[in-house]
Design an enzyme around this catalytic site. Structure first.
Site, short mmCIF file in Angstrom:
data_model
loop_
_atom_site.label_atom_id
_atom_site.label_comp_id
_atom_site.label_asym_id
_atom_site.label_seq_id
_atom_site.Cartn_x
_atom_site.Cartn_y
_atom_site.Cartn_z
N ARG A 204 9.06 17.22 -7.55
CA ARG A 204 7.72 16.60 -7.51
C ARG A 204 7.75 15.48 -6.49
O ARG A 204 8.20 14.38 -6.79
CB ARG A 204 7.34 16.00 -8.87
CG ARG A 204 7.28 16.95 -10.03
CD ARG A 204 6.83 16.22 -11.30
NE ARG A 204 7.63 15.05 -11.59
CZ ARG A 204 8.76 15.06 -12.29
NH1 ARG A 204 9.22 16.19 -12.80
NH2 ARG A 204 9.43 13.95 -12.49
N ARG B 103 8.75 6.03 -20.98
CA ARG B 103 7.33 5.84 -20.64
C ARG B 103 6.49 6.90 -21.35
O ARG B 103 5.50 6.59 -21.96
CB ARG B 103 7.22 5.96 -19.11
CG ARG B 103 5.92 5.64 -18.51
CD ARG B 103 6.01 5.57 -17.00
NE ARG B 103 6.13 6.88 -16.36
CZ ARG B 103 6.00 7.09 -15.06
NH1 ARG B 103 5.78 6.07 -14.25
NH2 ARG B 103 6.11 8.29 -14.54
N TYR C 138 -10.42 -20.73 4.20
CA TYR C 138 -10.51 -21.45 2.92
C TYR C 138 -9.27 -22.29 2.64
O TYR C 138 -8.13 -21.83 2.89
CB TYR C 138 -10.62 -20.44 1.77
CG TYR C 138 -11.93 -19.69 1.70
CD1 TYR C 138 -13.14 -20.36 1.60
CD2 TYR C 138 -11.93 -18.30 1.72
CE1 TYR C 138 -14.33 -19.65 1.52
CE2 TYR C 138 -13.12 -17.59 1.64
CZ TYR C 138 -14.32 -18.28 1.54
OH TYR C 138 -15.49 -17.58 1.46
N HIS D 238 11.63 12.44 -15.71
CA HIS D 238 11.37 11.59 -14.54
C HIS D 238 12.49 10.55 -14.42
O HIS D 238 12.86 9.91 -15.39
CB HIS D 238 10.01 10.92 -14.72
CG HIS D 238 9.49 10.23 -13.50
ND1 HIS D 238 9.36 10.86 -12.28
CD2 HIS D 238 9.05 8.96 -13.30
CE1 HIS D 238 8.87 10.00 -11.39
NE2 HIS D 238 8.69 8.84 -11.98
N LYS E 268 -1.71 12.32 -6.83
CA LYS E 268 -2.42 11.38 -7.71
C LYS E 268 -2.94 10.20 -6.89
O LYS E 268 -2.50 9.98 -5.75
CB LYS E 268 -1.49 10.91 -8.82
CG LYS E 268 -0.28 10.12 -8.32
CD LYS E 268 0.76 9.92 -9.43
CE LYS E 268 1.96 9.16 -8.91
NZ LYS E 268 3.07 9.16 -9.88
N CYS F 112 -9.58 -13.72 3.56
CA CYS F 112 -10.82 -13.79 2.76
C CYS F 112 -11.14 -12.40 2.21
O CYS F 112 -10.42 -11.43 2.46
CB CYS F 112 -11.99 -14.27 3.62
SG CYS F 112 -11.68 -15.76 4.56
N MET F 113 -12.24 -12.29 1.49
CA MET F 113 -12.61 -10.99 0.91
C MET F 113 -12.90 -9.94 2.00
O MET F 113 -12.50 -8.78 1.86
CB MET F 113 -13.84 -11.15 0.02
CG MET F 113 -14.18 -9.90 -0.76
SD MET F 113 -15.70 -10.03 -1.68
CE MET F 113 -15.26 -11.21 -2.94
N ASP F 114 -13.54 -10.37 3.08
CA ASP F 114 -13.99 -9.40 4.10
C ASP F 114 -13.48 -9.69 5.50
O ASP F 114 -13.86 -8.99 6.44
CB ASP F 114 -15.52 -9.40 4.17
CG ASP F 114 -16.16 -9.43 2.81
OD1 ASP F 114 -15.87 -8.51 2.01
OD2 ASP F 114 -16.91 -10.38 2.52
C1 LIG Z 1 4.26 9.60 -9.22
C2 LIG Z 1 5.18 10.56 -9.80
C3 LIG Z 1 6.00 11.35 -8.98
C4 LIG Z 1 6.10 11.17 -7.48
O1 LIG Z 1 6.98 10.10 -7.18
P1 LIG Z 1 7.35 9.74 -5.65
O2 LIG Z 1 8.36 8.67 -5.79
O3 LIG Z 1 6.08 9.26 -5.03
O4 LIG Z 1 7.85 10.96 -5.02
C5 LIG Z 1 6.76 12.34 -9.58
N1 LIG Z 1 6.74 12.51 -10.91
C6 LIG Z 1 6.00 11.75 -11.75
C7 LIG Z 1 6.04 11.99 -13.21
C8 LIG Z 1 5.21 10.73 -11.22
O5 LIG Z 1 4.49 9.96 -12.04
#
Ligand SMILES: *Cc1c(COP(=O)(O)O)cnc(C)c1O
Length: 369
Positions: free
Chosen positions: A215, A131, A257, A159, A36, A304-306
């Site tokens: 995951r 969540r 700045y 999760h 992601k 700064c920005m850049d």
């Molecule tokens: C982002 C995410 C992960 C991965 O988590 P890490 O800590 O980066 O390994 C796994 N499961 C879900 C549902 C997530 O949103």
């Protein structure tokens, strides 16, 4: 074009090594890699290709668009979309063979009637993150209703909220709740029903042999999922720029700045053509470091920005325009990690890499094998 010699260098062979390492940790559970947010800023298409070549079994993304982009690049691996997808886009998931996540009765009501346009789903079970997903008892009902309505539920997951805290008791409670959910499904789930519970920290800390997948996100990028882990991972990303300007300043001169830095001696300073618009956090003003000629150089004044300015007074050999500047990574034995930057900004390594903006080109280093 890269007119300012600034890029994020992505080391694909380091990525491969991390995948092998984490596959070993997860085994016999298989590896689902989380790509992601453009693979946490590393480039989802390129890394997904490497993951597929390396024998990874599954990919996960947050949003539908992310999955489509990967699918359109020619990746055939199953892709799970973890987050919310609005009703009218659900048939799009089917079109691109993406699996969606089911987390509520409201969502179920929304999707019935789509019939042949329905993609596969996996059920999100809430065991403590609060969540997405229902409590385990209600999740059994949601599963039963979905199946009755002809929806193909290919798996279920939960999760962890505290997997990054070593010895967390809450993790055990979450596992237990998920176990109750699975037990409740009993014979109603088939052999191929996929289960997964661990993120990176969970992959490292726990035995995942009861589940089909882990995951893993952050650890695949070679970054530690917790301050308490010290796994043999190789950071995949480094961030490099160059010197755009060098100047002598006198005692009493201020920099940038707001004049938050004032020289208390004559100094030599260098400008770097990178700013907060590139994801170099403004909280690094007067705090961050870069590496030039193998030496750590402190940020002077506000980012700064850049652009930002660093102290190079202590560098003996002449520093010239175009010289390499390491923002994240290693140069001549000196290193700056995403973790170090995260600490200075009061955040986590995840946010540091995700924040490197699209203005910074990603350059892929293939490496051997
Ligand atoms: C982002 C995410 C992960 C991965 O988590 P890490 O800590 O980066 O390994 C796994 N499961 C879900 C549902 C997530 O949103």
């Amino acid at each position: 074009m890269n007119s300012r010699k600034t890029f994020a260098l992505i080391d694909l062979s380091a990525y491969r090594q991390n995948l092998v390492y984490l596959s070993g940790k997860a085994s016999p559970a298989k590896l689902m890699v989380v790509v992601k947010a453009d693979a946490y800023g590393h480039g989802a298409v390129e890394l997904s290709k490497v993951a597929q070549e390396s024998g990874v079994d599954r990919l996960a993304v947050a949003f539908l668009e992310e999955g489509i982009k990967i699918r359109q690049s020619g990746i055939s691996l199953p892709i799970l979309v973890l987050n919310y997808v609005e009703k009218k886009e659900i048939p799009t998931a089917k079109e691109f063979s993406l699996t969606l996540s089911l987390s509520s009765f409201a969502q179920l009501e929304n999707i019935i009637g789509l019939n042949k346009q329905l993609p596969d789903f996996q059920l999100v079970v809430d065991t403590g993150m609060r969540r997405l997903g229902l409590e385990w008892e209600e999740s059994i009902e949601l599963y039963n209703s979905a199946v009755r309505k002809g929806i193909n539920i290919t798996g279920a997951y939960t999760h962890f909220a505290t997997a990054d805290e070593k010895g967390s008791g809450f993790v055990l409670e979450q596992r237990e709740a998920f176990g109750r959910f699975l037990h409740g499904l009993g014979q109603r789930r088939n052999r191929h029903f996929e289960t997964h519970i661990s993120n990176s920290a969970g992959t490292i800390y726990f035995d995942n042999s009861d589940f089909s997948y882990v995951r893993a996100g952050i650890a695949t990028y070679g970054l530690q999922p917790s301050k308490e882990t010290d796994e043999n991972l190789k950071p995949v990303l480094s961030w490099v720029s160059c010197v755009s300007f060098v100047k002598r300043i006198r005692t009493g001169y201020s920099v940038s700045y707001g004049r938050t830095f004032v020289a208390d001696r004559d100094m030599l300073v260098a400008t770097i053509p990178v700013g907060y618009a590139d994801g170099y956090n403004r909280l690094l003003s007067n705090r961050g470091y870069v590496i030039i000629s193998g030496k750590r150089c402190k940020v002077l004044g506000r980012v700064c920005m850049d652009q930002f300015v660093v102290d190079i007074s202590h560098i003996e050999k002449p520093v010239s325009i175009g010289d390499e500047v390491v923002i994240v990574g290693t140069q001549e034995g000196e290193s700056i990690s995403a973790e170090e930057i995260a600490d200075l900004c009061g955040t986590i390594n995840y946010e540091v890499v995700c924040s490197i903006s699209s203005r910074v080109p990603r350059v892929y280093k293939k490496g051997v094998n």
